[in-house]
Design a protein around this motif. Structure first.
Motif, PDB file in Angstrom:
ATOM      1  N   MET A 145       0.775  -1.258  -0.022  1.00  0.00           N
ATOM      2  CA  MET A 145       0.041  -0.029  -0.096  1.00  0.00           C
ATOM      3  C   MET A 145       0.863   1.030   0.157  1.00  0.00           C
ATOM      4  SD  MET A 145      -3.266   1.011   2.629  1.00  0.00           S
ATOM      5  CE  MET A 145      -2.248   2.186   3.792  1.00  0.00           C
ATOM      6  N   LEU A 146       2.160   1.291   0.463  1.00  0.00           N
ATOM      7  CA  LEU A 146       2.946   2.309   0.402  1.00  0.00           C
ATOM      8  C   LEU A 146       3.514   2.770  -0.539  1.00  0.00           C
ATOM      9  CD1 LEU A 146       2.559   1.204   3.523  1.00  0.00           C
ATOM     10  CD2 LEU A 146       4.844   2.020   4.249  1.00  0.00           C
ATOM     11  N   ASN A 147       3.398   2.000  -1.757  1.00  0.00           N
ATOM     12  CA  ASN A 147       3.754   2.186  -3.072  1.00  0.00           C
ATOM     13  C   ASN A 147       2.936   3.053  -3.688  1.00  0.00           C
ATOM     14  OD1 ASN A 147       5.854   0.551  -2.186  1.00  0.00           O
ATOM     15  ND2 ASN A 147       4.987  -1.538  -3.453  1.00  0.00           N
ATOM     16  N   TYR A 148       1.774   3.598  -3.399  1.00  0.00           N
ATOM     17  CA  TYR A 148       0.845   4.217  -4.226  1.00  0.00           C
ATOM     18  C   TYR A 148       0.582   5.689  -3.676  1.00  0.00           C
ATOM     19  CZ  TYR A 148      -0.256  -0.153  -5.972  1.00  0.00           C
ATOM     20  OH  TYR A 148      -0.254  -1.573  -6.689  1.00  0.00           O
ATOM     21  N   ASP A 149       0.411   6.675  -4.622  1.00  0.00           N
ATOM     22  CA  ASP A 149       0.402   8.081  -4.301  1.00  0.00           C
ATOM     23  C   ASP A 149      -1.043   8.320  -3.689  1.00  0.00           C
ATOM     24  OD1 ASP A 149       3.077   8.863  -4.928  1.00  0.00           O
ATOM     25  OD2 ASP A 149       2.426   8.189  -6.900  1.00  0.00           O
ATOM     26  N   SER A 150      -2.040   7.471  -4.701  1.00  0.00           N
ATOM     27  CA  SER A 150      -3.494   7.937  -4.324  1.00  0.00           C
ATOM     28  C   SER A 150      -4.180   6.664  -4.231  1.00  0.00           C
ATOM     29  CB  SER A 150      -3.992   8.594  -5.434  1.00  0.00           C
ATOM     30  OG  SER A 150      -3.182   9.834  -5.741  1.00  0.00           O
ATOM     31  N   MET A 151      -5.482   6.801  -3.652  1.00  0.00           N
ATOM     32  CA  MET A 151      -6.449   5.712  -3.627  1.00  0.00           C
ATOM     33  C   MET A 151      -7.863   5.992  -4.008  1.00  0.00           C
ATOM     34  SD  MET A 151      -7.233   2.873  -0.496  1.00  0.00           S
ATOM     35  CE  MET A 151      -5.572   2.026  -1.033  1.00  0.00           C
ATOM     36  N   LEU A 152      -8.342   5.231  -4.942  1.00  0.00           N
ATOM     37  CA  LEU A 152      -9.860   5.204  -5.074  1.00  0.00           C
ATOM     38  C   LEU A 152     -10.284   4.002  -4.372  1.00  0.00           C
ATOM     39  CD1 LEU A 152     -12.482   6.391  -6.553  1.00  0.00           C
ATOM     40  CD2 LEU A 152     -11.910   4.786  -8.559  1.00  0.00           C
ATOM     41  N   VAL A 153     -11.384   4.377  -3.133  1.00  0.00           N
ATOM     42  CA  VAL A 153     -12.083   3.228  -2.532  1.00  0.00           C
ATOM     43  C   VAL A 153     -13.346   3.033  -3.350  1.00  0.00           C
ATOM     44  CG1 VAL A 153     -13.028   2.628  -0.506  1.00  0.00           C
ATOM     45  CG2 VAL A 153     -10.883   4.156  -0.592  1.00  0.00           C
ATOM     46  N   LEU A 154     -13.491   2.130  -4.175  1.00  0.00           N
ATOM     47  CA  LEU A 154     -14.653   1.477  -4.895  1.00  0.00           C
ATOM     48  C   LEU A 154     -15.133   0.527  -4.586  1.00  0.00           C
ATOM     49  CD1 LEU A 154     -16.258   1.982  -7.674  1.00  0.00           C
ATOM     50  CD2 LEU A 154     -14.546   0.786  -8.684  1.00  0.00           C
ATOM     51  N   THR A 155     -16.342   0.749  -3.787  1.00  0.00           N
ATOM     52  CA  THR A 155     -17.161  -0.442  -2.998  1.00  0.00           C
ATOM     53  C   THR A 155     -18.524  -0.627  -3.271  1.00  0.00           C
ATOM     54  OG1 THR A 155     -15.929   0.999  -1.111  1.00  0.00           O
ATOM     55  CG2 THR A 155     -17.724  -0.095  -0.545  1.00  0.00           C
ATOM     56  N   HIS A 156     -18.574  -1.959  -3.263  1.00  0.00           N
ATOM     57  CA  HIS A 156     -20.021  -2.558  -3.490  1.00  0.00           C
ATOM     58  C   HIS A 156     -20.649  -2.576  -2.172  1.00  0.00           C
ATOM     59  CE1 HIS A 156     -22.856  -6.289  -3.808  1.00  0.00           C
ATOM     60  NE2 HIS A 156     -23.404  -5.337  -4.129  1.00  0.00           N
ATOM     61  N   PHE A 157     -21.672  -1.672  -1.817  1.00  0.00           N
ATOM     62  CA  PHE A 157     -22.287  -1.382  -0.604  1.00  0.00           C
ATOM     63  C   PHE A 157     -23.344  -2.476  -0.365  1.00  0.00           C
ATOM     64  CE2 PHE A 157     -25.817   0.136   2.345  1.00  0.00           C
ATOM     65  CZ  PHE A 157     -24.892   0.678   3.285  1.00  0.00           C
ATOM     66  N   LYS A 158     -23.377  -3.192   0.642  1.00  0.00           N
ATOM     67  CA  LYS A 158     -24.241  -4.257   0.806  1.00  0.00           C
ATOM     68  C   LYS A 158     -24.403  -4.696   2.382  1.00  0.00           C
ATOM     69  CE  LYS A 158     -19.889  -5.686   0.529  1.00  0.00           C
ATOM     70  NZ  LYS A 158     -18.773  -4.863   0.305  1.00  0.00           N
ATOM     71  N   GLY A 159     -24.748  -5.682   2.603  1.00  0.00           N
ATOM     72  CA  GLY A 159     -24.903  -6.114   4.138  1.00  0.00           C
ATOM     73  C   GLY A 159     -23.344  -6.782   4.597  1.00  0.00           C
ATOM     74  N   HIS A 160     -23.671  -7.237   5.752  1.00  0.00           N
ATOM     75  CA  HIS A 160     -22.301  -8.034   6.351  1.00  0.00           C
ATOM     76  C   HIS A 160     -22.952  -8.727   7.399  1.00  0.00           C
ATOM     77  CE1 HIS A 160     -18.622  -9.184   7.835  1.00  0.00           C
ATOM     78  NE2 HIS A 160     -18.087  -9.200   6.591  1.00  0.00           N
ATOM     79  N   VAL A 161     -22.205 -10.144   7.573  1.00  0.00           N
ATOM     80  CA  VAL A 161     -22.785 -11.196   8.777  1.00  0.00           C
ATOM     81  C   VAL A 161     -22.379 -10.555   9.862  1.00  0.00           C
ATOM     82  CG1 VAL A 161     -20.742 -12.490   8.323  1.00  0.00           C
ATOM     83  CG2 VAL A 161     -23.087 -13.409   9.207  1.00  0.00           C
ATOM     84  N   MET A 162     -21.316  -9.944  10.236  1.00  0.00           N
ATOM     85  CA  MET A 162     -20.664  -9.359  11.342  1.00  0.00           C
ATOM     86  C   MET A 162     -20.678  -7.680  11.287  1.00  0.00           C
ATOM     87  SD  MET A 162     -17.610 -11.999  12.530  1.00  0.00           S
ATOM     88  CE  MET A 162     -17.527 -11.063  14.196  1.00  0.00           C
ATOM     89  N   ALA A 163     -20.480  -6.989  10.344  1.00  0.00           N
ATOM     90  CA  ALA A 163     -20.366  -5.633  10.396  1.00  0.00           C
ATOM     91  C   ALA A 163     -21.766  -4.915  10.023  1.00  0.00           C
ATOM     92  CB  ALA A 163     -19.129  -5.101   9.473  1.00  0.00           C
ATOM     93  N   GLY A 164     -22.700  -5.791  10.033  1.00  0.00           N
ATOM     94  CA  GLY A 164     -23.946  -5.274   9.559  1.00  0.00           C
ATOM     95  C   GLY A 164     -24.259  -4.546   8.138  1.00  0.00           C
TER      96      GLY A 164
END
Length: 332
Positions: A145-164
């Motif tokens: 991760m330390l090799n990158y200058d920028s990050m696009l967080v591209l997320t499929h929003f959904k449920g989760h068995v522990m995190a809700g």
């Protein structure tokens, strides 16, 4: 360290918009669930994404049915972010992503091999600091991760068995933590046999602190997109075993504020008619997943108030009700 905040048991309680305080961030919205819609909304939050760009997304277990369509991401990279790398880390549980070798096989099965895929903990881990954490001073993340200058967080929003629910916070809070040390820090109390003993509010707080380490690392060179499509109550980590989708598709959100985008995603689900949202709301509340949001606010990770901006209609400010008006029952 343990959090002693008075709100530490609020993870099953939804806070309506009118009861929130503080500043507002911008959250962009489109109903266009397509490659074109993804490119269009990317343009609203791409200005600070420079240099070597990481795209953090959940590549899924083998043949998972609900992950973001590969052709959308391929089109986005080819036309908007040439040279970007998809980034992941190995899983904490045994399965199709537990080892780097198996993970690469799964990536090929799921069709992500159209671009470089960096399994960031393939060659080890690194610790990055967490400012003002109650559980951690630092988080163990995939070394690359330390090799990158920028990050696009591209997320499929959904449920989760522990995190809700799984939004941008979980995508990087779990997804950037390396598969052996970082994920264990979040999920497991040392010295006991239950790999998943940390749950409810404490789990949400640990996920948020881990996410904060990545947000702080990239500073203003991190942006967030949540795709509200195929929203099973199950995470993409459950693959073909995921529960059937019953929540309607809504659209795509983008923001420079991680709390605002996850809060808006949750708010849009709550804004749906009850016959459409009951399963996903129950999953969020029963797992105390809403603590992700209140704790992100306590950590200073963003605003839970926002201006919902409709890019389909000249960047007009719209209400949650307007955004979900006309949604139709999910059809697989």
């Amino acid at each position: 360290m343990k959090n002693k905040n008075k709100n530490s048991t609020d993870g099953n309680i939804y806070i309506p918009y009118e009861k929130r305080s503080g500043n507002e961030s911008i959250v962009y919205f489109t109903r266009d669930l397509s490659a074109e819609g993804l490119k269009k909304i990317y343009d609203t939050i791409n200005k600070n994404l420079t240099g070597k760009i990481a795209i953090k997304l959940h590549t899924g277990e083998p043949k998972g049915p609900n992950i973001i369509p590969r052709e959308w991401v391929k089109d986005l990279i080819n036309n908007k972010i040439p040279g970007a790398h998809i980034v992941e880390t190995n899983a904490y549980y045994e399965g199709g992503r537990y080892t780097t070798e198996d993970h690469r096989k799964t990536i090929e099965i799921n069709g992500w091999n159209f671009a470089p895929v960096d399994i960031m903990d393939e060659f080890g881990c690194a610790t990055i600091p967490i400012k003002n954490g109650n559980h951690f001073h630092g988080m163990s993340v995939g070394k690359n991760m330390l090799n990158y200058d920028s990050m696009l967080v591209l997320t499929h929003f959904k449920g989760h068995v522990m995190a809700g629910f799984g939004g941008s916070n979980k995508n990087i809070g779990i997804g950037c933590a390396d598969g052996r040390i970082g994920k264990a820090m979040i999920h497991t109390t040392p010295g006991q046999n239950n790999q998943w003993d940390i749950a409810n509010e404490e789990l949400m707080e640990r996920i948020a602190e881990s996410a904060k380490s990545t947000v702080d690392y990239f500073k203003n060179k991190i942006s967030f997109i949540n795709v509200l499509r195929n929203m099973s109550v199950s995470c993409d980590c459950e693959g073909v075993a995921a529960q059937p989708v019953v929540t309607p598709n809504i659209g795509i959100l983008a923001s420079l504020d991680i709390l605002a985008i996850d809060q808006a995603s949750v708010d849009l689900v709550y804004a749906l008619p009850k016959n459409f949202n009951a399963d996903l709301v129950e999953r969020m509340e029963s797992r105390h997943g809403l603590r992700q949001l209140t704790y992100m606010k306590e950590l200073g990770m963003g605003n839970d108030k926002y201006i919902l901006t409709d890019i389909d209609n000249g960047n007009k400010k719209i209400s949650l009700a307007e955004a979900v008006s006309g949604v139709k029952a999910f059809k697989g």
